[in-house]
Scaffold this motif. Structure first.
Motif, PDB file in Angstrom:
ATOM      1  N   LEU A  44      23.825  46.904  52.081  1.00  0.00           N
ATOM      2  CA  LEU A  44      25.292  46.421  51.263  1.00  0.00           C
ATOM      3  C   LEU A  44      24.737  46.903  49.706  1.00  0.00           C
ATOM      4  O   LEU A  44      22.962  47.172  49.317  1.00  0.00           O
ATOM      5  CB  LEU A  44      24.831  44.858  51.155  1.00  0.00           C
ATOM      6  N   VAL A  45      25.937  47.790  48.819  1.00  0.00           N
ATOM      7  CA  VAL A  45      25.566  48.061  47.726  1.00  0.00           C
ATOM      8  C   VAL A  45      25.952  47.428  46.744  1.00  0.00           C
ATOM      9  O   VAL A  45      27.102  46.865  47.147  1.00  0.00           O
ATOM     10  CB  VAL A  45      26.067  49.987  47.518  1.00  0.00           C
ATOM     11  N   GLY A  46      25.275  46.596  45.934  1.00  0.00           N
ATOM     12  CA  GLY A  46      26.345  45.786  44.930  1.00  0.00           C
ATOM     13  C   GLY A  46      26.619  44.225  45.438  1.00  0.00           C
ATOM     14  O   GLY A  46      25.959  43.734  46.536  1.00  0.00           O
ATOM     15  N   LYS A  47      26.843  43.488  45.056  1.00  0.00           N
ATOM     16  CA  LYS A  47      27.121  42.367  45.104  1.00  0.00           C
ATOM     17  C   LYS A  47      28.128  41.624  45.112  1.00  0.00           C
ATOM     18  O   LYS A  47      29.534  41.614  44.287  1.00  0.00           O
ATOM     19  CB  LYS A  47      26.671  41.209  43.622  1.00  0.00           C
ATOM     20  N   LYS A  48      28.990  41.184  45.995  1.00  0.00           N
ATOM     21  CA  LYS A  48      30.701  40.730  46.348  1.00  0.00           C
ATOM     22  C   LYS A  48      31.039  39.662  45.211  1.00  0.00           C
ATOM     23  O   LYS A  48      30.392  38.464  45.271  1.00  0.00           O
ATOM     24  CB  LYS A  48      30.611  40.458  48.088  1.00  0.00           C
ATOM     25  N   PRO A  49      31.387  39.972  44.589  1.00  0.00           N
ATOM     26  CA  PRO A  49      31.933  39.471  43.701  1.00  0.00           C
ATOM     27  C   PRO A  49      33.007  37.431  44.062  1.00  0.00           C
ATOM     28  O   PRO A  49      33.482  37.573  45.217  1.00  0.00           O
ATOM     29  CB  PRO A  49      32.576  39.896  42.485  1.00  0.00           C
ATOM     30  N   ASP A  50      32.366  36.791  43.845  1.00  0.00           N
ATOM     31  CA  ASP A  50      33.285  35.039  43.997  1.00  0.00           C
ATOM     32  C   ASP A  50      34.205  34.851  42.375  1.00  0.00           C
ATOM     33  O   ASP A  50      34.045  35.096  41.865  1.00  0.00           O
ATOM     34  CB  ASP A  50      32.029  33.909  43.877  1.00  0.00           C
ATOM     35  N   PHE A  51      35.968  34.981  42.928  1.00  0.00           N
ATOM     36  CA  PHE A  51      36.788  34.731  42.443  1.00  0.00           C
ATOM     37  C   PHE A  51      36.631  33.505  42.656  1.00  0.00           C
ATOM     38  O   PHE A  51      36.674  32.714  44.013  1.00  0.00           O
ATOM     39  CB  PHE A  51      37.473  35.671  42.684  1.00  0.00           C
ATOM     40  N   THR A  52      37.648  32.614  41.341  1.00  0.00           N
ATOM     41  CA  THR A  52      37.649  31.400  41.181  1.00  0.00           C
ATOM     42  C   THR A  52      39.779  31.050  41.657  1.00  0.00           C
ATOM     43  O   THR A  52      40.073  30.658  41.494  1.00  0.00           O
ATOM     44  CB  THR A  52      37.685  30.526  39.715  1.00  0.00           C
ATOM     45  N   PHE A  53      40.200  32.080  41.955  1.00  0.00           N
ATOM     46  CA  PHE A  53      41.741  32.305  42.117  1.00  0.00           C
ATOM     47  C   PHE A  53      42.213  33.482  43.416  1.00  0.00           C
ATOM     48  O   PHE A  53      41.082  33.520  44.341  1.00  0.00           O
ATOM     49  CB  PHE A  53      42.565  32.536  40.733  1.00  0.00           C
ATOM     50  N   PRO A  54      42.634  32.620  44.143  1.00  0.00           N
ATOM     51  CA  PRO A  54      43.505  33.655  45.593  1.00  0.00           C
ATOM     52  C   PRO A  54      42.722  35.350  45.603  1.00  0.00           C
ATOM     53  O   PRO A  54      43.514  35.220  44.142  1.00  0.00           O
ATOM     54  CB  PRO A  54      44.801  32.976  46.272  1.00  0.00           C
ATOM     55  N   VAL A  55      42.805  35.913  45.637  1.00  0.00           N
ATOM     56  CA  VAL A  55      42.749  37.606  45.649  1.00  0.00           C
ATOM     57  C   VAL A  55      43.528  38.143  46.690  1.00  0.00           C
ATOM     58  O   VAL A  55      44.042  38.185  47.363  1.00  0.00           O
ATOM     59  CB  VAL A  55      41.462  37.636  46.273  1.00  0.00           C
ATOM     60  N   LYS A  56      44.786  38.855  45.396  1.00  0.00           N
ATOM     61  CA  LYS A  56      45.272  39.861  45.885  1.00  0.00           C
ATOM     62  C   LYS A  56      44.751  41.147  46.018  1.00  0.00           C
ATOM     63  O   LYS A  56      43.657  41.569  45.766  1.00  0.00           O
ATOM     64  CB  LYS A  56      46.416  39.815  44.877  1.00  0.00           C
TER      65      LYS A  56
END
Length: 376
Positions: free
Chosen positions: A224-236
């Motif tokens: 896995l390259v990088g870190k999967k971001p966490d969003f505080t809103f529904p992702v489109k």
């Protein structure tokens, strides 16, 4: 797609962020680089050993072909493999034989069980038993043909010496019988060799032992390259964002062309063109030769690049009634540019950057194309 080729190896250029701003200075630099690249390409061709047909084509274009020399293909068969009759050159108007791939049929015969297991794992319809039978038959026929040719040559040598009339007549009759028998056997050998190539090219490559067998659910994540971001809103995703911003139109494209097609609109068009121009400008700085390639290529060229244009589950569109196919990627016509050339070490590396349409059926990719094709 933009394809980059170095030392004869082609790879798809990674998508890169670019500014949509285009400057006049860039266009002037692009023109100068393009002129230098064309001259370099002409010098490259003038030192390449190519076929008579290409010399004639270049002569029509006014190129200097005085220093060009025709080259004949040189092939070396692996020790332990039987020889077979080479495919004869056939004019465009005639029926062309199957292109002869460099397949190790002896290895397939000696590892028949492993090959059969691999065919099953890859859900292929190839018939390894048929390939082995054809190979053994071709080997036996080749030995018989070689034996008769040796006898015929011996008779021809005897005829050159002093032979009494009665013996000469016997030698002539024997020579005629050998000629007739050879004609039949050579025709049979050519047919079997053709069938062997056709069936052999259906056998898939051997799968690496560490590759899991099954659907995507059994795939192994290696890194896995990088870190999967966490969003505080529904992702489109990009499709939702593009449709909301008026960048894509799937509905109109479905009416015009069918499913899996789309229109790019507004800023998406400018972004695509900017990415193409920016990518080419960066490659020109590194002395790559820019190319646009034909959309149609001969099926033999497609085969030589490792594709089966008329096989099962093919990704290639074929033009009915012709030997032409729509190119699925620019690497295919780029590879075809040098398929009859002998490249000397001094001519390497070849640095080519090609832009083309990509026509692929995407067979077996139902459900993926709608979301992924825009970024392809």
């Amino acid at each position: 797609s933009v394809s980059v080729c170095v030392l004869g190896c082609c790879c798809c250029c990674l998508a890169m962020a670019a500014s949509a701003a285009l400057h006049c200075s860039f266009h002037r630099a692009l023109l100068r680089s393009f002129q230098d690249s064309v001259l370099g390409h002409a010098r490259l061709y003038s030192s390449c050993l190519i076929s008579k047909r290409k010399q004639w084509q270049m002569a029509r274009l006014g190129w200097n072909v005085g220093t060009l020399a025709s080259a004949s293909a040189v092939t070396a068969e692996d020790p332990g493999t039987c020889s077979s009759v080479p495919s004869a050159a056939v004019s465009d108007a005639g029926q062309k034989p199957t292109w002869r791939a460099n397949i190790d049929f002896k290895w397939i015969r000696d590892n028949k069980e492993a090959v059969a297991e691999n065919i099953q794992k890859r859900n292929s319809a190839a018939d390894v038993e048929l390939v082995v039978r054809l190979y053994e038959r071709s080997c036996n026929l080749a030995k018989e043909v070689d034996k008769l040719r040796t006898e015929r040559n011996a008779i021809a040598n005897m005829m050159k010496g002093k032979v009494d009339p009665e013996s000469r007549e016997e030698l002539i009759e024997k020579g005629k019988r050998l000629k007739d028998t050879l004609a039949v056997l050579e025709a049979d050998l050519a047919d079997i060799t053709e069938n062997l190539q056709r069936e052999g090219q259906c056998i898939p490559n051997m799968t690496h032992a560490h590759v899991p067998v099954g659907s995507d659910g059994v795939a192994t994540i290696r890194k896995l390259v990088g870190k999967k971001p966490d969003f505080t809103f529904p992702v489109k995703d990009h499709v939702e964002l593009g449709e909301a911003l008026g960048l894509f139109d799937f509905e109109a494209a479905a009416e015009v062309s069918g499913n899996k097609f789309y229109y790019l609109k507004n800023e998406a068009v400018l972004l695509e063109m900017a990415l193409i121009n920016w990518t080419l400008s960066e490659l020109l700085k590194r002395d790559f030769i820019p190319l646009t390639t034909p959309d149609l290529v001969r099926s033999t060229v497609v085969e030589k690049c490792g594709f089966q244009p008329r096989g099962q589950n093919t990704q290639v569109y074929s033009v009915e009634g012709t030997d032409l196919c729509l190119a699925g990627t620019s690497e295919i016509p780029v590879g075809g540019m040098y398929m009859d050339c002998i490249l000397t070490e001094s001519m390497l590396p070849l640095k080519l950057a090609a832009f083309s349409h990509c026509f692929r059926t995407e067979a077996g990719a139902a459900g993926l194309a709608t979301r992924a094709d825009i970024l392809d």
